[in-house]
Design an enzyme around this catalytic site. Structure first.
Site, mmCIF file in Angstrom:
data_model
loop_
_atom_site.group_PDB
_atom_site.id
_atom_site.type_symbol
_atom_site.label_atom_id
_atom_site.label_comp_id
_atom_site.label_asym_id
_atom_site.label_seq_id
_atom_site.Cartn_x
_atom_site.Cartn_y
_atom_site.Cartn_z
ATOM 1 N N LYS A 12 0.852 -1.205 0.000
ATOM 2 C CA LYS A 12 0.000 0.000 0.000
ATOM 3 C C LYS A 12 0.882 1.246 0.000
ATOM 4 O O LYS A 12 1.941 1.239 -0.622
ATOM 5 C CB LYS A 12 -0.983 -0.056 1.178
ATOM 6 C CG LYS A 12 -1.738 -1.394 1.201
ATOM 7 C CD LYS A 12 -2.911 -1.432 2.117
ATOM 8 C CE LYS A 12 -3.586 -2.793 2.007
ATOM 9 N NZ LYS A 12 -4.795 -2.904 2.819
ATOM 10 N N HIS A 93 -8.323 -3.084 -6.273
ATOM 11 C CA HIS A 93 -8.316 -3.255 -4.817
ATOM 12 C C HIS A 93 -9.463 -2.438 -4.227
ATOM 13 O O HIS A 93 -9.785 -1.356 -4.729
ATOM 14 C CB HIS A 93 -6.966 -2.786 -4.250
ATOM 15 C CG HIS A 93 -6.812 -3.130 -2.801
ATOM 16 N ND1 HIS A 93 -7.417 -2.395 -1.806
ATOM 17 C CD2 HIS A 93 -6.158 -4.142 -2.186
ATOM 18 C CE1 HIS A 93 -7.129 -2.948 -0.632
ATOM 19 N NE2 HIS A 93 -6.371 -4.009 -0.835
ATOM 20 N N GLU A 95 -9.646 -0.556 -1.805
ATOM 21 C CA GLU A 95 -9.299 0.822 -1.431
ATOM 22 C C GLU A 95 -9.329 1.728 -2.666
ATOM 23 O O GLU A 95 -9.682 2.904 -2.564
ATOM 24 C CB GLU A 95 -7.928 0.830 -0.730
ATOM 25 C CG GLU A 95 -8.049 0.288 0.693
ATOM 26 C CD GLU A 95 -6.783 -0.348 1.255
ATOM 27 O OE1 GLU A 95 -5.694 -0.152 0.696
ATOM 28 O OE2 GLU A 95 -6.914 -1.052 2.276
ATOM 29 N N GLU A 164 -11.179 -10.542 -1.459
ATOM 30 C CA GLU A 164 -10.880 -9.795 -0.236
ATOM 31 C C GLU A 164 -12.153 -9.149 0.294
ATOM 32 O O GLU A 164 -12.550 -8.064 -0.183
ATOM 33 C CB GLU A 164 -9.857 -8.693 -0.520
ATOM 34 C CG GLU A 164 -8.533 -9.187 -1.049
ATOM 35 C CD GLU A 164 -7.424 -8.167 -0.785
ATOM 36 O OE1 GLU A 164 -6.491 -8.502 -0.054
ATOM 37 O OE2 GLU A 164 -7.523 -7.043 -1.280
ATOM 38 N N GLY A 170 -7.512 -5.158 6.993
ATOM 39 C CA GLY A 170 -6.925 -4.300 8.019
ATOM 40 C C GLY A 170 -7.692 -4.260 9.329
ATOM 41 O O GLY A 170 -7.447 -3.402 10.176
ATOM 42 N N SER A 209 -6.617 -9.462 6.465
ATOM 43 C CA SER A 209 -6.157 -9.817 7.816
ATOM 44 C C SER A 209 -5.499 -11.195 7.911
ATOM 45 O O SER A 209 -5.599 -11.864 8.943
ATOM 46 C CB SER A 209 -7.307 -9.702 8.834
ATOM 47 O OG SER A 209 -7.733 -8.357 8.934
#
Ligand code: PGA
Length: 252
Positions: A12, A93, A95, A164, A170, A209
């Site tokens: 990241k 992703h 994010e 994911e 996270g 995670s």
């Protein structure tokens, strides 16, 4: 068929040149586990140095632009990643989807550009907690697959899917092994629908995670071909512990 799990670190927006020592330690560790494919996606600024020093692991990017070049301030083209020594790129992703409003169509266009530039592509999919609570997880993930994956001859051999769940990234929370298996089976079925027999060979990673303590059981879940690791990939010690867990799942 030889099974070689793929363990990918996603750094990241973390890492300056001071982290290159960590990358070298990861690379040395990867050499001890030939049964595992090890890859790291650092920030753009570190790709070239890491790629030049890597002997075993591969190095890639965390995003690229869909265009080959031009007036796109701040963006990076797929061919630039390849030129810096990158061999793959992570696309879609959560994010990027959430913070940069990336749509499935954009992810697909980026994937096509990356394939044209000779990169392998890791495409991320995953539901939010609200979508899971509403019983929509599989439908959401399948729609993301339908919209984000490029089609065409020989493409299946060059793409990897990373499941994911957004709520697991996270957070320290992971789905049960049974839920991971159920989703990965659904993804496999969709990939076979999309690509025919070639869809059976696409690796499906789990991400969210993953750490040294839970890696073995997550990697043993049905249809899990490896893992995409965020936080635990930033230190060689924790990342290599996951590589070691993966080596137990390989033919090494
Ligand atoms: P995490 O991130 O391992 O820190 O949960 C995974 C990812 O975002 O790829």
């Amino acid at each position: 068929m030889t099974y070689r799990p793929l363990i990918v670190g996603n750094w990241k927006m973390n890492g300056t040149r001071a982290m290159l020592a960590e990358a070298r330690a990861i690379d040395r560790g990867a050499a001890r586990h030939p049964g595992v494919r090890v890859a790291v996606a650092p920030p753009f600024t570190l790709i070239q140095s890491m790629a030049e020093n890597a002997e075993t692991m591969t190095v890639g990017g965390q995003d690229c632009h869909a265009a080959a070049g031009g007036a796109y301030t701040g963006d990076v083209a797929a061919a630039m990643l390849a030129d810096a020594g990158g061999t793959f790129v992570i696309l879609g992703h959560s994010e990027r989807r959430a913070m940069h409003a990336e749509t499935n169509e954009q992810v697909r266009a980026k994937a096509e550009a990356a394939l044209t530039a000779g990169l392998e592509v890791i495409i991320c999919v995953g539901e939010t907690e609200a979508q899971r609570d509403a019983g929509e997880a599989e439908a959401v993930v399948c729609a993301q697959l339908d919209g984000s994956l490029p089609g065409g001859e020989g493409v299946a051999a060059r793409i990897t899917v990373a499941y994911e769940p957004v709520w697991a990234i996270g957070t320290g929370r992971v789905p049960s092994v049974a839920d991971v298996g159920t989703m990965h089976r659904a993804i496999r079925a969709r990939l076979v629908q999309m690509f025919g027999a070639e869809g059976a060979g696409i690796s499906i990673l789990y991400g969210g995670s993953v750490n040294a303590a839970n890696a073995s059981e997550l990697l043993a879940a049905e249809e899990v071909g490896g893992a995409l690791i965020g936080g635990a990939s930033l230190q060689a010690e924790s990342f290599l512990a996951i590589v070691l867990a993966a080596s137990g799942a390989s033919d090494e």
